[in-house]
Design a protein around this motif. Sequence first.
Motif, PDB file in Angstrom:
ATOM      1  N   ASP A   1      -9.110   0.393   0.665  1.00 19.78           N
ATOM      2  CA  ASP A   1      -9.109   0.669  -0.632  1.00 19.78           C
ATOM      3  C   ASP A   1      -8.013  -0.089  -1.617  1.00 19.78           C
ATOM      4  O   ASP A   1      -8.423  -0.785  -2.731  1.00 19.78           O
ATOM      5  CB  ASP A   1      -8.845   2.142  -0.841  1.00 19.78           C
ATOM      6  CG  ASP A   1      -9.919   2.945  -0.333  1.00 19.78           C
ATOM      7  OD1 ASP A   1     -11.123   2.530  -0.303  1.00 19.78           O
ATOM      8  OD2 ASP A   1      -9.831   4.178  -0.480  1.00 19.78           O
ATOM      9  N   TYR A   2      -7.139  -0.090  -1.110  1.00 17.16           N
ATOM     10  CA  TYR A   2      -5.773  -0.890  -1.884  1.00 17.16           C
ATOM     11  C   TYR A   2      -6.350  -2.317  -2.050  1.00 17.16           C
ATOM     12  O   TYR A   2      -6.106  -2.849  -3.298  1.00 17.16           O
ATOM     13  CB  TYR A   2      -4.452  -0.821  -1.079  1.00 17.16           C
ATOM     14  CG  TYR A   2      -3.363  -1.855  -2.111  1.00 17.16           C
ATOM     15  CD1 TYR A   2      -2.824  -1.113  -3.023  1.00 17.16           C
ATOM     16  CD2 TYR A   2      -3.053  -2.991  -1.600  1.00 17.16           C
ATOM     17  CE1 TYR A   2      -1.825  -1.492  -3.670  1.00 17.16           C
ATOM     18  CE2 TYR A   2      -2.229  -3.417  -2.103  1.00 17.16           C
ATOM     19  CZ  TYR A   2      -1.258  -2.922  -3.423  1.00 17.16           C
ATOM     20  OH  TYR A   2      -0.492  -3.564  -3.875  1.00 17.16           O
ATOM     21  N   TYR A   3      -6.670  -2.962  -0.922  1.00 14.11           N
ATOM     22  CA  TYR A   3      -7.008  -4.430  -1.078  1.00 14.11           C
ATOM     23  C   TYR A   3      -8.580  -4.522  -1.652  1.00 14.11           C
ATOM     24  O   TYR A   3      -9.025  -5.842  -1.650  1.00 14.11           O
ATOM     25  CB  TYR A   3      -6.779  -5.031   0.183  1.00 14.11           C
ATOM     26  CG  TYR A   3      -5.221  -5.163   0.299  1.00 14.11           C
ATOM     27  CD1 TYR A   3      -4.497  -6.465  -0.232  1.00 14.11           C
ATOM     28  CD2 TYR A   3      -4.793  -4.544   1.343  1.00 14.11           C
ATOM     29  CE1 TYR A   3      -3.196  -6.555  -0.004  1.00 14.11           C
ATOM     30  CE2 TYR A   3      -3.451  -4.616   1.526  1.00 14.11           C
ATOM     31  CZ  TYR A   3      -2.836  -5.678   1.059  1.00 14.11           C
ATOM     32  OH  TYR A   3      -1.375  -5.865   1.186  1.00 14.11           O
TER      33      TYR A   3
ATOM     34  N   VAL B   1       1.012  -1.373   0.235  1.00 12.02           N
ATOM     35  CA  VAL B   1       0.072  -0.129   0.024  1.00 12.02           C
ATOM     36  C   VAL B   1       0.862   1.228   0.040  1.00 12.02           C
ATOM     37  O   VAL B   1       0.845   2.154  -0.763  1.00 12.02           O
ATOM     38  CB  VAL B   1      -0.838   0.051   1.214  1.00 12.02           C
ATOM     39  CG1 VAL B   1      -1.796   1.088   1.311  1.00 12.02           C
ATOM     40  CG2 VAL B   1      -1.692  -1.222   1.423  1.00 12.02           C
TER      41      VAL B   1
ATOM     42  N   ALA C   1       2.662   1.792  -3.566  1.00 10.66           N
ATOM     43  CA  ALA C   1       1.871   2.195  -4.421  1.00 10.66           C
ATOM     44  C   ALA C   1       1.489   3.856  -4.396  1.00 10.66           C
ATOM     45  O   ALA C   1       1.503   4.779  -5.249  1.00 10.66           O
ATOM     46  CB  ALA C   1       0.367   1.465  -4.433  1.00 10.66           C
ATOM     47  N   LEU C   2       1.267   4.115  -3.043  1.00 10.94           N
ATOM     48  CA  LEU C   2       1.035   5.467  -2.583  1.00 10.94           C
ATOM     49  C   LEU C   2       2.318   6.335  -3.037  1.00 10.94           C
ATOM     50  O   LEU C   2       2.117   7.333  -3.627  1.00 10.94           O
ATOM     51  CB  LEU C   2       0.628   5.809  -1.237  1.00 10.94           C
ATOM     52  CG  LEU C   2      -0.765   5.122  -0.740  1.00 10.94           C
ATOM     53  CD1 LEU C   2      -0.863   5.464   0.535  1.00 10.94           C
ATOM     54  CD2 LEU C   2      -1.782   6.290  -1.297  1.00 10.94           C
TER      55      LEU C   2
ATOM     56  N   GLU D   1      -6.871   3.695   3.648  1.00  6.42           N
ATOM     57  CA  GLU D   1      -6.008   3.371   2.250  1.00  6.42           C
ATOM     58  C   GLU D   1      -5.902   1.867   2.110  1.00  6.42           C
ATOM     59  O   GLU D   1      -5.826   1.265   0.964  1.00  6.42           O
ATOM     60  CB  GLU D   1      -4.716   4.065   2.522  1.00  6.42           C
ATOM     61  CG  GLU D   1      -4.558   5.714   2.540  1.00  6.42           C
ATOM     62  CD  GLU D   1      -4.942   6.262   1.195  1.00  6.42           C
ATOM     63  OE1 GLU D   1      -5.049   5.619   0.110  1.00  6.42           O
ATOM     64  OE2 GLU D   1      -5.219   7.501   1.288  1.00  6.42           O
TER      65      GLU D   1
ATOM     66  N   VAL E   1       2.028   2.184   6.680  1.00  5.67           N
ATOM     67  CA  VAL E   1       1.055   3.242   5.636  1.00  5.67           C
ATOM     68  C   VAL E   1       1.207   4.648   6.337  1.00  5.67           C
ATOM     69  O   VAL E   1       0.944   5.465   5.328  1.00  5.67           O
ATOM     70  CB  VAL E   1      -0.179   2.570   5.481  1.00  5.67           C
ATOM     71  CG1 VAL E   1      -0.961   3.716   4.338  1.00  5.67           C
ATOM     72  CG2 VAL E   1      -0.135   1.281   4.851  1.00  5.67           C
TER      73      VAL E   1
END
Length: 283
Positions: A150-152, A10, A13-14, A147, A265
């Motif tokens: 959302d990511y998963y 996560v 990606a951010l 986050e 994160v």
Amino acid sequence: MARILKGAPVAAALTETLTARAAALEARGTVPTLAILRAGERGDDLAYERGAMSRCAKIGVAVKQFLLPADCTRTQLLDAIQQINADPGIHGCLMFRPLPDKQMEEAARGLLSPEKDVDCMTAGALAGVFSGKGTGFPPCTAQACMEILDYYGVDCAGKRAAVVGRSLVIGKPVAMMLLAKNSTVTICHTKTADMPAVCREADILIAAAGRAGVVDAAYTNPEQVVIDVGINVDAQGNLCGDVDFPAVEPHVSAITPVPGGVGAVTTTVLAKHVIEATEKTLV
């Protein structure tokens, strides 16, 4: 066997998208800049500060440190905040809490500009979380929970969510953020009757009680997604969460580990908020 929702992918990606946004800001002549305001040298503050500075450096967010002694005066603290407020080159501020003097902390929170409040310290930022409008940003840790969901690919809409903990730092804000995603939310606390039964009904369980291992298998169901916000130290000196991971993991659909989950994160979300604050100044 539950799906392990690790924070590192996560954060990665951010970081990729945020690095591009920071570069775009720099190309326009503005370097997103975070002020870190710390009084004293608590070990947990220093560890978080190191992580935040490392993540900011990777993304392209500059950091200015305002370091005060643990016994700093009210005047010293408020003067530092005035400097941060007045500096147009500073776009966000992280102030480590708690401070030894609660009245001093309240004064600091009241003085900080909400536009530069990137970790929901001010009343204005909290109002924004609860109303969906206003300035400031939600707490970084609460945002990190969202986050990860959302990511998963966890769709919160129409889901039942239970939040264990009602603090203004995590519990209440993350409950409002889940509500904004159209979840039906229950906030559990020390006076909740039969808390395990309440939590067993939840599709999404956020554990933010601040007590090691308080959430065990009795709180869970096989389809549940568990987000463990807790950072505690067990009797052996190991980091652990609010969830009894060995007991819970076999009985749920997905779960974040501690360490390596939400905490991984949070500093990236801090950098995200600084970049968003910077972008707002250029609109």
